[in-house]
Motif scaffolding. Structure first.
Motif, short mmCIF file in Angstrom:
data_model
loop_
_atom_site.label_atom_id
_atom_site.label_comp_id
_atom_site.label_asym_id
_atom_site.label_seq_id
_atom_site.Cartn_x
_atom_site.Cartn_y
_atom_site.Cartn_z
N TYR A 7 0.72 -1.20 0.07
CA TYR A 7 -0.06 0.02 0.10
C TYR A 7 0.96 1.33 -0.05
O TYR A 7 2.05 1.44 0.68
CB TYR A 7 -0.93 -0.04 1.17
CG TYR A 7 -2.07 -0.71 1.00
CD1 TYR A 7 -3.19 -0.53 0.55
CD2 TYR A 7 -2.15 -2.16 1.68
CE1 TYR A 7 -4.45 -1.18 0.14
CE2 TYR A 7 -3.17 -3.02 1.48
CZ TYR A 7 -4.35 -2.43 0.82
OH TYR A 7 -5.53 -3.34 0.56
N GLY A 42 -0.36 11.81 -0.90
CA GLY A 42 -1.19 12.72 -1.25
C GLY A 42 -2.53 12.22 -1.49
O GLY A 42 -3.69 12.94 -1.35
N HIS A 43 -2.57 11.16 -2.21
CA HIS A 43 -3.83 10.51 -2.78
C HIS A 43 -4.38 9.51 -1.84
O HIS A 43 -5.40 9.03 -2.11
CB HIS A 43 -3.49 9.73 -4.23
CG HIS A 43 -2.85 10.41 -5.01
ND1 HIS A 43 -3.67 11.38 -5.86
CD2 HIS A 43 -1.64 10.58 -5.66
CE1 HIS A 43 -2.89 11.98 -6.97
NE2 HIS A 43 -1.54 11.30 -6.61
N GLY A 44 -4.01 9.83 -0.52
CA GLY A 44 -4.55 8.84 0.60
C GLY A 44 -4.15 7.40 0.43
O GLY A 44 -2.68 7.27 0.43
N GLU A 90 -3.68 3.58 -1.31
CA GLU A 90 -3.98 3.00 -2.53
C GLU A 90 -3.00 1.80 -2.70
O GLU A 90 -1.94 2.24 -2.18
CB GLU A 90 -3.98 3.97 -3.44
CG GLU A 90 -2.68 4.63 -3.91
CD GLU A 90 -2.90 5.80 -4.87
OE1 GLU A 90 -3.96 6.09 -5.57
OE2 GLU A 90 -1.73 6.35 -5.33
N GLU A 128 6.03 10.07 0.91
CA GLU A 128 5.33 8.85 0.73
C GLU A 128 5.69 7.84 1.61
O GLU A 128 7.02 7.86 1.75
CB GLU A 128 5.20 8.78 -0.58
CG GLU A 128 4.36 9.81 -1.31
CD GLU A 128 3.99 9.51 -2.82
OE1 GLU A 128 3.03 9.92 -3.31
OE2 GLU A 128 4.88 8.77 -3.25
N GLN A 187 8.05 17.63 -7.62
CA GLN A 187 6.71 18.17 -8.04
C GLN A 187 6.68 18.94 -9.45
O GLN A 187 5.65 19.39 -9.78
CB GLN A 187 6.31 19.08 -6.92
CG GLN A 187 6.37 18.39 -5.72
CD GLN A 187 5.79 19.38 -4.44
OE1 GLN A 187 6.38 20.70 -4.66
NE2 GLN A 187 5.17 19.16 -3.47
N ALA A 206 3.92 15.93 -9.92
CA ALA A 206 2.58 16.09 -9.31
C ALA A 206 1.42 16.09 -10.04
O ALA A 206 0.45 15.98 -9.83
CB ALA A 206 2.67 17.46 -8.33
N ASP A 207 1.80 16.56 -11.47
CA ASP A 207 0.64 16.57 -12.47
C ASP A 207 0.45 15.50 -13.17
O ASP A 207 0.02 15.44 -14.15
CB ASP A 207 0.65 17.87 -13.24
CG ASP A 207 2.17 17.77 -14.07
OD1 ASP A 207 3.08 16.88 -13.75
OD2 ASP A 207 2.24 18.68 -15.09
N GLN A 219 -0.75 11.72 -14.42
CA GLN A 219 -2.04 11.06 -14.29
C GLN A 219 -1.86 9.60 -13.99
O GLN A 219 -0.89 9.00 -14.62
CB GLN A 219 -2.65 11.00 -15.53
CG GLN A 219 -2.95 12.70 -16.25
CD GLN A 219 -4.00 13.48 -15.14
OE1 GLN A 219 -4.95 12.82 -14.59
NE2 GLN A 219 -3.60 14.72 -14.77
N PRO A 220 -3.03 8.92 -13.20
CA PRO A 220 -2.83 7.63 -12.90
C PRO A 220 -2.81 6.73 -14.34
O PRO A 220 -3.48 7.56 -15.46
CB PRO A 220 -4.03 7.30 -12.32
CG PRO A 220 -5.27 8.49 -12.43
CD PRO A 220 -4.18 9.56 -12.79
N ARG A 226 -0.38 5.43 -11.40
CA ARG A 226 1.01 5.90 -10.78
C ARG A 226 2.06 5.01 -11.47
O ARG A 226 3.31 5.55 -11.77
CB ARG A 226 1.01 5.86 -9.33
CG ARG A 226 0.15 6.97 -8.76
CD ARG A 226 1.22 8.03 -8.76
NE ARG A 226 2.60 8.01 -8.02
CZ ARG A 226 2.63 7.91 -6.71
NH1 ARG A 226 1.83 8.23 -6.03
NH2 ARG A 226 3.85 7.51 -6.32
#
Length: 368
Positions: free
Chosen positions: A232, A236-238, A240, A271, A349, A356-357, A359-360, A362
């Motif tokens: 896991y 920043g995305h929680g 996952e 992270e 970033q 940071a921009d 897209q999934p 990841r």
């Protein structure tokens, strides 16, 4: 094979020899038994048939029996303590506590055994800093307890050598595969079994799930899974999963495919990765409900500051509260927190694959 055993010379007058220790252990039971026999044969009261004489005789033999039971119990407790001490030493040698900090990563690990009689389980983990980056293994041997110890030792021993020798993570995995196959062949030979007997052969049913990670200093991440759950990711995305790709088959039953391509991604500063064995998510409470590892990790992510130790402590607390006892399967947890300097954080970033921009997804497998 010629086996040579070195023994320390006994000092004259020393009472540490095996024969003297055995004689000392038998001295007290012999003394108690001799006292009982002497009372029965020599004491006039023991020859009488009156009610009072019978009570005294019964009390004497009851005391003798109780003394023998207490003596045997103490001997067994001492032996059990010695066995547990040896098991603990073997566990410490096999699963070495990882350093708190490893090349910019905060590390914390814990292992819970399903075997009540020993602290040794079938789970394995290791994190080593190499010139190729920090390389990590998390594995789960079929079964638990002492039976899985030798298999876990063979896999871990091969990993500790291969991570320094092999520049490619796929070649590290193939080294683990060869080490496991060699271990199973030697085990089958020792048990006078044939490796081609089919499902009746317990060696043919052995397998190990393995997860390999490589984290480089710039945050580049590579991962390979053979039947093991993906870790896991906390950021920043929680909370996952690191990936949703289908893992390779476990090591043991089937050979690895010809092409082994690691999953690639980026671990950003701040992270965390949580590696685990399936015993964590398979743990049940008294009502049969499964433990929610993502829920426990979400709770840990709310702590400030988030550290490897705080994540591990929160998960273990929730896990013990859920199962309220010994787990049904071995559980291993390994937490890696990237707390490298802010310069790398600001660099990551920016635009690009690690920015940071992005897209999934990841993480993805490399394309030709």
């Amino acid at each position: 094979m010629i086996r040579i055993e070195a023994r320390a010379p006994m000092r004259r007058g020393s009472a540490t020899g095996p024969g003297l220790r055995r004689a000392r252990a038998l001295a007290l039971p012999t003394l108690w038994g001799g006292a009982a026999v002497a009372y029965k044969l020599a004491c006039p009261l023991a020859q009488q048939n009156g009610f009072g004489a019978r009570i005294v005789t019964s009390a004497v033999f009851f005391a003798v029996g109780t003394g023998l039971i207490v003596h045997v119990r103490r001997a067994l407790v001492r032996e059990l303590r010695q066995v547990r001490k040896v098991a603990g030493a073997a566990q410490s040698a096999l699963l070495r506590p990882p350093p708190a900090r490893l090349d910019g990563l905060r590390v914390a690990a814990a292992q819970l055994s399903a075997d009540r009689s020993a602290a040794i389980g079938g789970d394995l983990y290791e994190a080593i800093a190499t010139e190729h980056g920090v390389r990590v293994v998390m594995g789960d041997v079929r079964g638990h307890g002492l039976a899985a110890l030798a298999t876990a030792a063979a896999v871990l021993g091969s990993f500790r050598e291969a991570v320094h020798d092999e520049p490619d993570l796929g070649r590290v995995l193939r080294r683990l595969e060869r080490a496991l196959a060699r271990h199973l062949r030697e085990r089958a030979r020792a048990e006078h079994l044939s490796a081609g007997q089919g499902p009746e052969n317990p060696v043919a049913e052995e397998f190990v799930t393995v997860l390999l990670l490589e984290i480089r200093r710039d945050g580049e991440l590579r991962a390979l899974s053979c039947g093991h759950p993906w870790p896991y990711l906390l950021g920043g995305h929680g909370v996952e999963p690191l990936a949703d790709a289908e893992p390779l088959p476990p090591l043991g039953p089937f050979p690895l495919p010809r092409d082994v391509d690691p999953l690639c991604g980026q671990l950003l500063a701040g992270e965390s990765l949580v590696l685990y064995t399936d015993g964590a998510e398979d743990a049940r409470d008294a009502q049969g409900r499964f433990f929610s590892l993502p829920g426990a990790l979400a709770e840990a992510a709310r702590d400030h500051p988030v550290s490897a130790q705080s994540i591990l402590r929160t998960v273990l607390t929730s896990l013990h509260r859920h199962i309220s006892g010994t787990p049904a399967d071995d559980i291993a947890l390994l937490v890696l927190c990237d707390d490298r300097d802010e310069a790398r954080l600001s660099l990551s970033q920016g635009a690009g694959p690690g920015g940071a921009d992005r897209q999934p997804p990841r993480h993805s497998r490399p394309t030709a």
